[in-house]
Design a protein around this motif. Structure first.
Motif, PDB file in Angstrom:
ATOM      1  N   LEU A 181       0.713  -1.331   0.079  1.00  0.00           N
ATOM      2  CA  LEU A 181      -0.214   0.094   0.212  1.00  0.00           C
ATOM      3  C   LEU A 181       0.858   1.262   0.044  1.00  0.00           C
ATOM      4  CD1 LEU A 181      -2.825  -1.159   2.594  1.00  0.00           C
ATOM      5  CD2 LEU A 181      -3.222  -0.871   0.107  1.00  0.00           C
ATOM      6  N   GLN A 183       2.143   2.085  -3.260  1.00  0.00           N
ATOM      7  CA  GLN A 183       1.117   2.400  -4.220  1.00  0.00           C
ATOM      8  C   GLN A 183       0.793   3.717  -3.858  1.00  0.00           C
ATOM      9  OE1 GLN A 183      -1.807  -0.471  -4.149  1.00  0.00           O
ATOM     10  NE2 GLN A 183      -0.580  -2.520  -4.798  1.00  0.00           N
ATOM     11  N   ASN A 226      -0.983   4.688  -1.245  1.00  0.00           N
ATOM     12  CA  ASN A 226      -2.299   4.650  -0.625  1.00  0.00           C
ATOM     13  C   ASN A 226      -2.617   5.587   0.443  1.00  0.00           C
ATOM     14  OD1 ASN A 226      -4.582   3.467   1.376  1.00  0.00           O
ATOM     15  ND2 ASN A 226      -4.494   1.969  -0.503  1.00  0.00           N
ATOM     16  N   GLN A 254      -4.027   5.685   3.277  1.00  0.00           N
ATOM     17  CA  GLN A 254      -4.038   5.265   4.393  1.00  0.00           C
ATOM     18  C   GLN A 254      -2.586   4.963   5.096  1.00  0.00           C
ATOM     19  OE1 GLN A 254      -7.071   2.133   3.781  1.00  0.00           O
ATOM     20  NE2 GLN A 254      -7.229   2.414   6.185  1.00  0.00           N
TER      21      GLN A 254
END
Length: 1212
Positions: A266, A269, A271, A273
């Motif tokens: 993540l 990428q 992300n 979060q």
């Protein structure tokens, strides 16, 4: 997608034949394979070189991600060597127990065909491996924000892999609600789980040496308040007080998962979060750090100095890690000074030859840095950046040991050789290229492992059990079992017995004992009172409130609640109740103006217990009391007295005996708010007797019979104990088999027991040869133990035989067949006899239940008195029972479990006990109805007297026996002047004097003549020095005269003195003031009858108080038993063994110390008018200073001429 299987085949041709063969065949060769990328390796296969006599018989496997910092693969975390081939053609495959993820594989030959060379064809099996990796530089981090909090019942799982060279840093930190947080912290190479809510609390500590730059796997599971931490297959156990670092992690993380979320993926990428803070790279760039391992006493590394060095200025630095407390690190000579510098470890501190650098202990397995600087006449040493010692006082630098060849002047090592790892070696600021050393391009070395640190933490996880403290050296570990209650190489075996029953049958009497109900199991030993009675052996478990408690009424309080906390922990309570034949607890409930049920109840049972509405003496769930069952309640309309609301005190008391409802946890008494309502109660201690495990036995009456049980699981530690008795000379006690492993205990001959096993290193045997036959149909004990360090075997109290386990050998005992007892399915020679109390790792096998359904085997085994009968003392008689034995004390003056407790009483001058004996015709008519302690032969040809006394009175009469024919026998004490002397006086013609002229030697001279027959009495006066404890005196005389028609026996004052001369009558009238105990005249025990059997023919006048004044037994329940053999020699008896053929004597004192007088005599004089030689024999123990006085008086009607010869008694 499913990973595809990859097969890698490596063939290196050499001299026209397929395979790899190095030019030189020695242990410094290796074959290295680059798989191109990190691969999950599952197996390797080897084969000899084609068409040759070249093959390997043993080898090592190394793995690496970078081609440096190799890690040795080990089987079972101990054995490093892999078996090779036995010829050039057969393929031998080894499947790795756990797949290894690595890019590089290195195979190192250990042994090969002695008639050939190193030769190899190699196959590697595995599959492709992919992962997400992130690298952190010590100031960077990833932050993940959880959108939704998981439910309280949901399992939270965090898993990751990490590798680092730093021994400290925070790997993971999570914050929750209400300031709760959780951290995974690396500190000194160990992983700590911390609850960071202030004050910080450590939850778990696991792992060791995790800063080795190898991948380590972590899995953290949290469910509600339960937390489980796993590091490299080892789950969390143990807590300690942490010193937590305030540092960020420096190293690499791989496959960081929170549940199913891949956090590193993540982050890659972007992300939202996951937030990246600082310099985080998504690859693992590793710095190359080449270490060297010194493995044994032959290991050394020798480096040349640089030619540009000044002899007056140079420096040396290095880092090392080790477990050993001692070892030479570095030595070198000084050209301008006549001397040698030694840098070495001693007692885990770094030292110079001249002065020391005492700092923290350096054998903790951590990396420590050492810096040496020499400038002109100044030598300094710095350890871990702290200044150490300085010293003022050819540059060859041997590290650790010295070469086996060469001049001793160049290298001398007066210290132990260093075993451990070194890295970052610098000479004058230049890093030493250890790869060149490995290639023989620089310096010299022997028996080193280069480009790896082979240190192993043998204490993580610790194999020391039951809280034993683990310490280690380079090659082994040690367990300190002090204060644990356990013993052995791994603190596996308990030092204590499993029940009071077991202590009793080793000759112990009532007292406090440590009880370990499950032996080597997890339940800790605890101190419990054992009450050894004649009938049963009780385990008494106290609680916090055994006093009688009264509760007054109060309008403000409707209920009174009492809780009972027991001195024993819950697992121990449960085990005691489960293994006992009977348990009981007194519950006394007294009441006044009470309506009872349903206002009152009690809670009983294991754990939190359950509400009980019945009371002592009634049945569970009956809502009744004992009076209800017996139909004698005060109000017949109620089933309990305390239900009737009487305005007077009554009670519902009794014993609770249902084990499922014990112990009593709490008591609730209600209906107390009304005026006049009152209650009182007492809950006694929990009492249990009858150890079902101790007497669980089976009898094998056929050689082909056996019992079978499920497979025994004792992979790392196995202890087996049992008792057996047999008349056969051989037989198998126990056997359990695996594919290759096995364990067996057998009687190989009438005097030898063999314990044999195999855990993969080849069969091993431990033998115990005994000096006495074991097939004597008596109980013999066997205890065998096998652990990762040793195997041992003990039979009875013979010396324990031990066998050390191979160093770095296989340690797991892997069995898969059934466990056979008393024989096997394949071996014809089974065991004939009894096996009892068979316990494996603290668990008792139920032989009796299995024997009930097995042909050729019978449950139980009678015949215990042959082994334990000698425990019955003082004329006690052993009585066989179904489970064990008991001592019948009816013929003894003593009482207690072993007839060992003296029956004692305090006498005053007016006290008199008269035991009435019947006429012969009356006695013969009623003999069958009399108890054994009353019966006596009315015509006495030989008298046996034993008693103990304590007094300061002199003269004083102890015992007087009279007959209907005015015959009598009197025992009294006296002192004659200042001299110690013995007088034998026969009035009016004969006198005898015995002088004691020396301290350590006595001479007895008896010369007198008796003439015409007339009424007289004989007084024997014995004056001796104080007798040592456990003394025994026997007096033997011979005579044909009978002591007829005995009328009575008197202790204390003699009120009727008819027939006695004036002096003896005066003595008799004075009585006795002091203590008498253990009084026995032939088979009569008058004092015991007077105190314990008032229905016997005995009359007591004057004050008589039963007391323990005569008790002479040891007050220490843990003292080893001391026995006297028939020869009188004193030797200790092993407390773990039954006493066989042992005589336990007692003692008493006089003048503040107790004396036990035990003896028998008979006077045999022929009917003749001629002078006849008679004999008197006296056996006395060695004496110490002080003296005591004994008088033995004998009276008879018929005296014949007799000449007593001189008797010489010497003792030292």
């Amino acid at each position: 997608s499913k990973a595809s299987l990859t097969k890698i085949f490596v063939t290196v041709p050499c001299a026209g034949a397929g395979g790899w063969s190095p030019l030189i065949s020695d242990r410094y060769q290796w074959l290295e394979v680059d798989l191109g990328r990190r691969t999950q390796i599952t197996a390797v296969a080897t084969q000899g070189r084609y068409g040759s006599s070249d093959w390997l018989t043993a080898y090592l496997l190394m793995f690496s991600d970078t081609g440096h910092n190799w890690r040795q693969h080990r089987q079972e975390d101990s054995l490093g060597a892999f078996p090779g081939n036995s010829n050039a053609d057969t393929v031998v495959q080894y499947k790795l127990q756990q797949p290894v993820i690595a890019r590089y594989l290195r195979l190192i030959p250990l042994d090969w065909n002695p008639t050939g060379r190193i030769g190899l064809r190699l196959e590697i099996y595995g599959c492709r491996y992919t992962s997400d990796v992130a690298s952190f530089d010590g100031s960077s981090s990833l932050v993940y924000r959880v959108n939704r909090r998981p439910s309280w019942t949901a399992m939270e799982v965090i898993s990751l892999k990490f590798k680092t060279l730093r021994n400290s840093g925070t790997l993971f930190h999570a914050e929750g609600q209400r300031d709760h947080s959780l951290s995974l912290v690396l500190e000194k190479g160990k992983l700590l789980t911390q609850n960071a809510k202030l004050p910080a609390r450590l939850l778990a500590s696991l792992g060791s040496l995790l800063d080795d730059q190898h991948w380590h796997h972590i899995k953290l599971e949290k469910l509600s308040t339960h937390l489980n931490l796993t590091v490299d297959k080892n789950s969390h156990h143990g807590l300690q007080k942490p010193i937590l670092p305030n540092r960020n992690f420096h190293g690499c993380l791989e496959n960081l998962l929170y549940g199913d979320l891949k956090l590193i993926s993540l982050a890659k990428q972007n992300n939202p979060q996951v937030t990246v803070l600082g310099n985080v790279t998504f690859s693992c760039a590793e710095s190359v750090s080449v270490a060297v391992t010194f493995t044994d006493s032959l290991s050394f590394l020798q480096l040349p100095g640089r030619t540009s060095w000044s002899p007056e200025l140079f420096s040396v630095t290095l880092q090392f890690r080790t477990w050993n407390k001692a070892g030479l690190l570095l030595t070198f000579g000084l050209q301008l000074h006549d001397g040698t510098v030694y840098v070495y470890l001693s007692e885990a501190r770094l030292r110079l030859q001249i002065s020391t650098a005492d700092r923290a202990f350096l054998n903790d397995g951590q990396w420590h840095s050492v810096e040496l600087h020499f400038s002109q006449d100044h030598l300094s040493i710095t350890v871990d950046k702290d200044e150490g010692a300085t010293a003022h006082t050819s540059f060859l630098f041997p590290f650790s040991g010295c070469p086996s060849q060469g001049s001793s002047k160049e290298c001398r090592n007066p210290f132990k050789v260093f075993q451990g790892c070194m890295r970052l070696l610098t000479l004058d600021g230049q890093l030493v290229d250890l790869i060149k050393v490995q290639q023989r391009l620089l310096g010299n070395y022997s028996d080193l492992q280069i480009d790896m640190c082979g240190i192993v933490d043998r204490c993580s996880p610790s194999l020391c059990e039951h809280g034993g403290r683990c310490t280690q050296s380079w090659s082994t570990f040690h367990c300190n079992c002090s204060s644990s209650g356990y013993r052995g190489a791994t603190c596996h075996s308990s030092m204590y017995e499993k029940s009071c029953e077991a202590y009793k049958h080793k000759g112990n009497t009532s007292g406090h004992f440590y009880i370990d109900v499950d032996g080597s199991g997890p339940i800790r030993p605890q101190l419990i009172y054992c009450n050894m009675t004649e009938g049963s052996t009780w385990m008494v478990i106290q609680h916090n409130n055994t006093e009688f408690t009264t509760v007054q009424s109060s309008p403000e309080i409707n209920q009174h609640v009492a809780h009972f906390d027991y001195s024993s922990e819950e697992p121990l309570l449960a085990a005691i109740i489960r293994q006992s034949e009977h348990c009981e607890q007194e519950l006394s409930y007294h009441c006044r103006k009470s309506q009872g049920t349903p206002f009152s109840w009690w809670v009983g049972g294991l754990g939190e217990g359950q509400i009980q509405t019945y009371w002592g003496g009634a049945l569970p769930d009956s809502r009744q009391c004992s009076c209800g069952l017996q139909d004698n309640c005060m109000d017949s309309s109620h089933y309990c007295n305390c239900d009737a609301d009487f305005d007077q005190w009554t009670d519902d008391s009794g014993l609770l005996t249902l084990k499922e409802t014990l112990p009593v946890r709490s008591l609730v008494l209600g209906d107390l708010q009304r005026p006049g309502s009152q209650a009182a109660y007492r809950v006694g201690p929990l009492r249990c007797h009858g150890d079902k495990n101790f007497w669980n036995a089976a009898f094998f009456d056929k050689e082909t019979s056996y019992l079978h049980f499920p497979t025994f699981h004792g992979e790392l530690n196995a202890d087996i104990s049992f008792l057996f008795k047999t008349t056969s000379s051989s037989g198998v006690f126990l056997e359990n088999l695996g594919i290759k492993d096995f364990i067996r205990i057998e009687l190989s001959s009438s005097s030898e027991v063999v314990f044999s096993f195999d855990v993969g290193n080849g069969p091993l045997e431990v033998r115990v040869q005994t000096s006495v036959p074991l097939n004597d149909d008596r109980w013999h004990s066997v205890r065998a133990e096998r652990n990762v360090k040793e195997a041992l075997l003990r039979v009875d109290d013979f010396p324990t035989a031990t066998q050390e386990a191979p160093v770095d050998g296989l340690v797991h005992l892997q069995l898969n067949s059934q466990l056979f007892i008393g024989g096997t399915a394949s071996r014809q020679k089974g065991f004939l006899g009894c096996i009892r109390s068979l316990q494996l790792n603290g668990v008792t096998l139920d032989l009796e239940e299995r024997a009930k359904i097995t042909p050729g085997v019978r449950p139980g085994c009678p015949g215990h008195c042959s082994s334990y009968g000698s425990l019955c003392q003082n004329e006690g008689r052993c009585v066989e029972k179904t489970n064990g034995f008991s001592c019948d004390c009816g013929q003894s003056a003593f009482t207690g479990a072993f007839c060992h407790q003296e029956v004692s009483a305090t006498f005053q001058s007016m006290t008199s006990i008269t035991y009435i004996l019947k006429e012969p015709y009356e006695l013969s008519r009623n003999a069958s109805a009399l108890p054994s302690y009353i019966y006596t032969d009315i015509t006495l040809r030989g008298e046996s007297i034993s008693l103990s006394f304590r007094t300061s009175q002199s003269p004083a009469l102890l015992l007087h026996v009279s007959s209907f024919h005015r015959e009598y026998l009197t025992l009294l004490i006296n002192k004659q002047g200042k001299d110690s002397q013995i007088k034998l006086q026969v009035e009016p013609k004969a006198k005898l004097t015995w002088m004691l002229p020396q301290k350590n030697k006595m001479y007895l001279s008896i010369n007198f003549t008796l003439e015409a027959p007339y009424l007289t009495y004989i007084i024997i006066v014995i004056m001796m020095f104080q007798i040592d404890q456990n003394s025994r005196e026997d007096f033997n005389l011979t005579s044909d005269v009978e002591f007829n028609s005995v009328k009575c026996l008197i202790l204390g004052r003699v009120r009727e003195s008819d027939g006695l001369d004036s002096e003896l009558a005066e003595f008799a009238s004075l009585g006795f003031t002091g203590c008498l105990s253990g009084v026995r005249f032939n088979s009569i025990s008058p004092l015991k009858a007077a105190l314990l059997h008032p229905d016997s023919p005995v009359t007591v006048t004057g004050p008589l108080l039963q007391s323990s004044c005569g008790f002479s037994s040891s007050e220490n329940p843990y003292a080893a038993e001391t026995t006297h053999s028939l020869s009188g020699t004193r030797e200790p008896v092993d407390p773990r063994q039954p006493l066989v053929n042992a005589i336990k004597s007692d003692s008493a004192l006089i003048g503040g110390n107790a004396i036990h007088l035990s003896g028998s005599f008979s006077l045999n004089v022929p009917f003749t008018s001629q002078k006849t030689s008679c004999s008197l024999s006296i056996r006395l123990p060695q004496m110490s200073t002080g003296f005591l006085l004994l008088f033995l008086c004998v009276s008879h009607l018929h005296i014949f001429p007799c000449f007593f010869s001189t008797i010489l008694v010497n003792y030292f």
